[in-house]
Design an enzyme around this catalytic site. Structure first.
Site, PDB file in Angstrom:
ATOM      1  N   ARG A  74       0.831  -1.198   0.000  1.00  0.00           N
ATOM      2  CA  ARG A  74       0.000   0.000   0.000  1.00  0.00           C
ATOM      3  C   ARG A  74       0.872   1.258   0.000  1.00  0.00           C
ATOM      4  O   ARG A  74       1.752   1.416   0.845  1.00  0.00           O
ATOM      5  CB  ARG A  74      -0.837  -0.042   1.255  1.00  0.00           C
TER       6      ARG A  74
ATOM      7  N   ASP B 233     -13.784  15.123  10.823  1.00  0.00           N
ATOM      8  CA  ASP B 233     -12.999  13.932  11.175  1.00  0.00           C
ATOM      9  C   ASP B 233     -11.573  14.292  11.580  1.00  0.00           C
ATOM     10  O   ASP B 233     -10.913  15.072  10.888  1.00  0.00           O
ATOM     11  CB  ASP B 233     -12.895  13.003   9.953  1.00  0.00           C
TER      12      ASP B 233
ATOM     13  N   HIS C  13     -14.762  12.504  14.648  1.00  0.00           N
ATOM     14  CA  HIS C  13     -14.562  11.053  14.620  1.00  0.00           C
ATOM     15  C   HIS C  13     -13.080  10.736  14.701  1.00  0.00           C
ATOM     16  O   HIS C  13     -12.258  11.385  14.070  1.00  0.00           O
ATOM     17  CB  HIS C  13     -15.157  10.462  13.342  1.00  0.00           C
TER      18      HIS C  13
ATOM     19  N   HIS D 256     -13.402  -3.410   9.672  1.00  0.00           N
ATOM     20  CA  HIS D 256     -12.248  -3.935   8.938  1.00  0.00           C
ATOM     21  C   HIS D 256     -12.476  -5.340   8.402  1.00  0.00           C
ATOM     22  O   HIS D 256     -11.667  -5.852   7.653  1.00  0.00           O
ATOM     23  CB  HIS D 256     -10.997  -3.914   9.821  1.00  0.00           C
TER      24      HIS D 256
HETATM   25  N1  GLN Z   1     -15.622  10.110   7.162  1.00  0.00           N
HETATM   26  C1  GLN Z   1     -14.576   9.204   6.827  1.00  0.00           C
HETATM   27  C2  GLN Z   1     -15.168   7.912   6.293  1.00  0.00           C
HETATM   28  O1  GLN Z   1     -16.237   7.570   6.710  1.00  0.00           O
HETATM   29  C3  GLN Z   1     -13.713   8.888   8.039  1.00  0.00           C
HETATM   30  C4  GLN Z   1     -12.566   8.011   7.688  1.00  0.00           C
HETATM   31  C5  GLN Z   1     -11.567   7.765   8.802  1.00  0.00           C
HETATM   32  O2  GLN Z   1     -11.861   7.871   9.964  1.00  0.00           O
HETATM   33  N2  GLN Z   1     -10.370   7.420   8.474  1.00  0.00           N
HETATM   34  O3  GLN Z   1     -14.566   7.232   5.477  1.00  0.00           O
HETATM   35 ZN    ZN Z   2     -12.345   6.165  11.305  1.00  0.00          ZN
END
Ligand code: GLN
Ligand code: ZN
Length: 783
Positions: free
Chosen positions: A529, A613, A655, A708
């Site tokens: 990656r 985020d 988030h 995941h």
């Molecule tokens: N809003 C983004 C998503 O839902 C948040 C991604 C993340 O936390 N890495 O993909």
């Molecule tokens: Zn996330």
């Protein structure tokens, strides 16, 4: 004076390794072909460093996946679950290695991968070594020897690089209770001694042993372990020239420890911590050489030769020239490969290109610095110096870098920019009236599956196969379907799905001034990656609204609330190559102001809930705990600049998706988001303890299922997890949501999982409803 390099990128300048390993995993190419691609990359890397005149060229910096995993294989730290994978003719050692990195589902076996985590404060991820109490080590893979010999056959005498024993142990994890991994040193060290002796016998003169932990806070036990390890190494290989490398921060209070080690040379990072030079020069013994890490291995800017030469001069005053080495600050693993791969016809103008240096160019810079420092004042060298200074000057003075309007806005920043109108308790009431959400509101984190089709539309738009209108039409259909579907299953707060976004940082960077994108500036993130971080070269500003179109469109399709979705300033900063002419905090403030404007535009467009985020907030933490507060203060302030320009009734979400909030919970609370959604399910809600203990006042959505994996959780599992959350956090504070965005999932499992999640929230409400009504009845009956 010698030049050396700590490591060269191994992905290949055209990402050959990525392509080859992915093809090998899909059984599209043979092992032989894959090995050949590896050999070609090594040869190319060695040759170009040789051409640049690097005296000590690294070997064993190549890796098919990760250098820490290489070390685990070298010392035979192979977790038991992989012992079933017997390597033989049919199943080569490399398959075992990939199994450890990626898991193994073949031949009736189903073995999970080893854990992966971030390499210090970088965006590179390594495979975490697993240790048991009675962990045995033995020389298992001889890769380091083979690569040394391979180079030797090609006529290149290399300096093998290995991860040092202390850092190797500290980077790992105890997989059972009752011991500390550092205590494994006595078992581990004999393997190191064996490797080093073998290298010496094969003709190696120098070896580089990386001990990045020397730039971290060390306990006394750890310090003693380092002392012990290097004494033993010296005893076993007295004539091997050992260079111990530290990087990513200052040696700080480990300076006297580092300079007391019986090593031939010590490497220090003078890009991150130039101020340590003086102290190091004072304490380093006469017979120890010093490697000056002058060329930034973590960023893409040309080196300022004047600056570097001044540091070399300082070192020369204290040390004879012969005892100095010139090098990049750290391995070039974190730099893109070659600027020559960038073609001029794109965004990356000749003007900006002239300010940059990728790995190949950096190697040349190291070599130029040596020549200049040795006072080779021939015409060629003088031209090199004047060209370099001209490039530096042109960047300093460039119009495109400086925007007086942005500067003015920054000057106007005061505490008023970091403060909501009212305290959370008051806002919560207003928001409850404004939003009318049920108890345990359900929502998602933002993205919905980015299917092959969606990604293809974007590729087709780029290639001109689709017109902008056609593309927009497809995206709006996809968004519409997603909105309808969310309504159907009964989610409370909807999202538009992020179908129009390639990447959560790139999408914003492309629309902001001050950013530029490369075509080939790939850097390894983990395994095969790679990421292509944007380059922030100038003052950041927002020419126009960035997300309003799609958010408003989605909101127009439903009576439910659609949550606006933005990436926070710290995350944008963290995942970009940033300016080196001002503090990171200053760049972050500029991004924060741009996001603040976007937040206001969304609010004005009638969006009542806006999520910002910040998944990268934690990874920006400095290596030294003593520097944490300073970082967290400006990082949190930038989040507040971005998020506090709204009315009380507008609900701000944030988030984050990593574990371990304990040590930064105070700062998370200081972000003052009305709602925080976090990853929680893998730790079975243990993460919430930090919030409970701290008595976190605002609302929280602890993730109820792991995104995941394609596995669909049962309703019951999610209810159970929420019950755990309810035990420590009040009902009124709780939201129900997955751990993170669903971008990497398929629609089938997403639909199923979210339907069950909504059901779980209903069950919770029912149970709680009973409690409330029985409480009310009691109250009524009480005389
Ligand atoms: N809003 C983004 C998503 O839902 C948040 C991604 C993340 O936390 N890495 O993909
Ligand atoms: Zn996330």
């Amino acid at each position: 004076m010698l030049t050396h390099n700590l490591g060269y990128p191994r992905i290949g300048s055209k990402r050959q390794l990525k392509k080859a390993s992915e093809a090998y995993w899909k059984e599209k190419i043979s092992l032989h072909d894959l090995l050949q691609v590896g050999a070609d990359i090594r040869l190319q890397n060695w040759k170009l460093q040789q051409e640049a005149g690097i005296d000590l060229i690294p070997s064993n910096d190549f890796s098919f996946y990760d250098q820490v995993l290489d070390m685990s294989l070298t010392v035979g730290a192979i977790p038991e679950r992989y012992h079933e994978i017997v390597t033989d003719q049919k199943r080569p050692e490399l398959d075992l290695y990939f199994a450890m990195a990626r898991g193994y589902q073949k031949d009736g076996l189903d073995i999970i991968a080893m854990e992966m985590t971030k390499w210090f404060d970088t965006n590179y991820h390594y495979i975490v070594p697993e240790f048991k109490k009675d962990q045995k080590f033995k020389l298992f893979s001889t890769k380091v020897l083979e690569e040394f010999k391979e180079a030797k056959r090609l006529g290149i005498h290399t300096k093998p690089v290995i991860l040092g024993p202390i850092s190797y142990l500290l980077l790992g994890k105890e997989k059972e209770e009752g011991f500390s991994r550092i205590s494994l040193l006595k078992n581990l060290l004999p393997v190191y001694l064996e490797i080093l002796t073998k290298l010496e016998n094969s003709g190696a003169t120098w070896v580089q042993i990386d001990e990045p932990y020397l730039a971290m806070d060390l306990s006394n036990e750890q310090k003693e372990a380092i002392q012990y390890a290097y004494n033993e190494i010296k005893k076993a290989c007295p004539s091997l020239k050992v260079l111990i490398a530290s990087y990513f921060d200052t040696l700080g209070d480990n300076i006297s420890l580092a300079s007391s080690l019986p090593a031939c040379a010590l490497h220090i990072d003078l890009v991150r911590a130039p101020e340590q030079l003086e102290k190091v020069l004072e304490s380093i013994p006469k017979n120890m050489s010093l490697s000056l890490g002058l060329v930034d291995g973590r960023n893409i800017w040309k080196n300022d030769f004047k600056n570097s030469l001044a540091l070399i001069e300082k070192a020369k005053k204290a040390k004879v020239s012969e005892r100095l080495l010139i090098s990049p600050s750290c391995s070039l693993l974190h730099s893109p490969c070659d600027l020559e791969e960038e073609h001029n016809e794109t965004d990356l103008t000749t003007e900006i290109k002239n300010w940059l240096a990728f790995a190949k160019q950096k190697v040349w810079e190291v070599s130029h610095l040596k020549n200049l420092a040795l006072g080779k004042e021939d015409k060629a060298n003088l031209t090199i110096l004047s060209d370099n200074q001209a490039a530096i000057q042109s960047k300093t003075n460039a119009q495109i870098v400086h925007n007086p309007k942005v500067q003015k806005a920054i000057d106007l920043l005061d505490s008023g920019y970091s403060q909501r109108k009212s305290a959370f308790g008051d806002r919560q009431k207003v928001q409850e009236d404004n939003l009318k959400l049920p108890l345990f509101p359900t929502t998602t984190i933002g993205s919905f599956p980015q299917t092959k089709e969606v990604r293809q539309w974007r590729a087709h738009l780029k290639k001109g196969v689709l017109t902008q209108n056609q593309y927009d039409e497809l995206i709006s259909q996809e968004t519409k379907t997603a909105i309808q579907w969310q309504e159907d299953i009964g989610l409370d707060v909807l999202v538009h799905g992020e179908f129009e976004r390639n990447d959560m940082v790139e999408y914003f960077g492309e629309q902001l001034n001050g950013f530029v994108f490369t075509q080939n500036g790939w850097v390894q993130s983990y395994g095969s990656r790679c990421v292509k971080p944007p380059i922030i070269y100038g003052d950041v500003s927002r020419p126009q609204a960035m997300t309003q179109k799609w958010t408003s469109y989605a909101q127009s399709l439903t009576d439910k609330n659609v949550k606006g979705m933005l990436t926070g300033p710290v995350t944008i900063l963290q995942w970009s190559f940033v300016r080196n002419d001002q503090a990171r905090s200053a760049t972050c403030q500029q991004i924060a102001l741009a996001i603040r404007e976007e937040v206001k535009d969304l609010e004005n467009a009638g969006i009542k809930i806006i999520q910002i985020d910040e998944p990268a907030l934690r990874e920006g933490l400095p290596l030294r705990v003593s520097n944490w507060d300073e970082y967290l203060e400006w990082a949190v302030d930038c989040f507040r600049i971005a998020s506090t320009g709204v009315e009380d009734k507008t609900q701000i979400h944030t988030h984050m998706c990593y574990s371990e909030f304990n040590d930064i919970i105070k700062h998370i609370a200081a972000m003052d988001a009305d709602v925080i959604t976090i990853e929680c399910s893998r730790s079975q809600m243990e993460l919430l303890d930090a919030f409970a203990e701290f008595q976190y006042p605002n609302e929280i959505g602890p993730g109820v299922y792991d995104i995941h994996s394609p596995r669909i959780p049962t309703e019951d599992e999610m209810v159970q997890l929420m019950e755990k959350a309810k035990a420590v956090i009040s009902d009124r504070q709780l939201w129900v949501n997955p751990d993170c965005g669903l971008k990497t999932r398929g629609w089938k499992e997403t639909k199923e999982a979210l339907t069950r999640m909504v059901q779980a929230a209903k069950t919770l409400r029912k149970d709680t409803g009973l409690n409330i009504s029985s409480f009310t009845t009691n109250a009524v009956n009480t005389p």
